[in-house]
Design an enzyme around this catalytic site. Structure first.
Site, PDB file in Angstrom:
ATOM      1  N   GLU A  60      -3.188   3.455  29.316  1.00 37.14           N
ATOM      2  CA  GLU A  60      -4.186   3.882  28.527  1.00 37.14           C
ATOM      3  C   GLU A  60      -3.976   5.043  27.252  1.00 37.14           C
ATOM      4  OE1 GLU A  60      -7.141   5.948  28.451  1.00 37.14           O
ATOM      5  OE2 GLU A  60      -6.582   5.623  30.665  1.00 37.14           O
ATOM      6  N   GLU A  67      -9.185   1.618  20.661  1.00 35.61           N
ATOM      7  CA  GLU A  67     -10.229   2.424  20.542  1.00 35.61           C
ATOM      8  C   GLU A  67     -10.270   2.912  19.052  1.00 35.61           C
ATOM      9  OE1 GLU A  67     -10.970   5.336  24.168  1.00 35.61           O
ATOM     10  OE2 GLU A  67     -11.882   4.369  25.165  1.00 35.61           O
TER      11      GLU A  67
END
Length: 116
Positions: A60, A67
């Site tokens: 994650e 991102e």
């Protein structure tokens, strides 16, 4: 403490403080750990649980890093930027599904026995 450890801990703290998905994974991890103690899982089950938790939170965080990197380079829509973000999110999803299956293999028999 060396700089690499300090930077690593700063990254963990930043992700835990700012990233909703990391926070959700941390809450779920605490619940799974408590369940492990409650159901007295064996050392091999603990190893699987710890690998799942560590891998999930790490993946994650990598997704978040990808991102952020993509966002740093372009605010405009670009198909390759979307693909990079979607693939990273897909990797998280694949691992999450695997972790759920492992959790079911470990905990469902114990839950079933507890209700019997």
């Amino acid at each position: 403490m060396s700089s690499s450890f300090r930077f690593g801990f700063e990254g963990i703290a930043a992700a835990a403080a700012r990233e909703r998905n990391v926070q959700i994974h941390c809450i779920l991890s605490v619940m799974v750990l408590l369940s492990g103690f409650f159901f007295d899982i064996n050392k091999y089950e603990w190893m699987a649980v710890i690998l799942c938790i560590g891998g999930m939170v790490s993946l994650e965080m990598m997704n978040t890093a990808i991102e952020r990197t993509v966002d740093m380079y372009t605010e405009d829509f670009h198909p390759l930027a979307k693909q990079a973000k979607d693939i990273a999110a897909g990797a998280v999803l694949v691992f999450a599904i695997a972790c759920v299956i492992i959790g079911m293999i470990i905990f469902l028999p114990k839950i079933s026995a507890w209700f019997s």
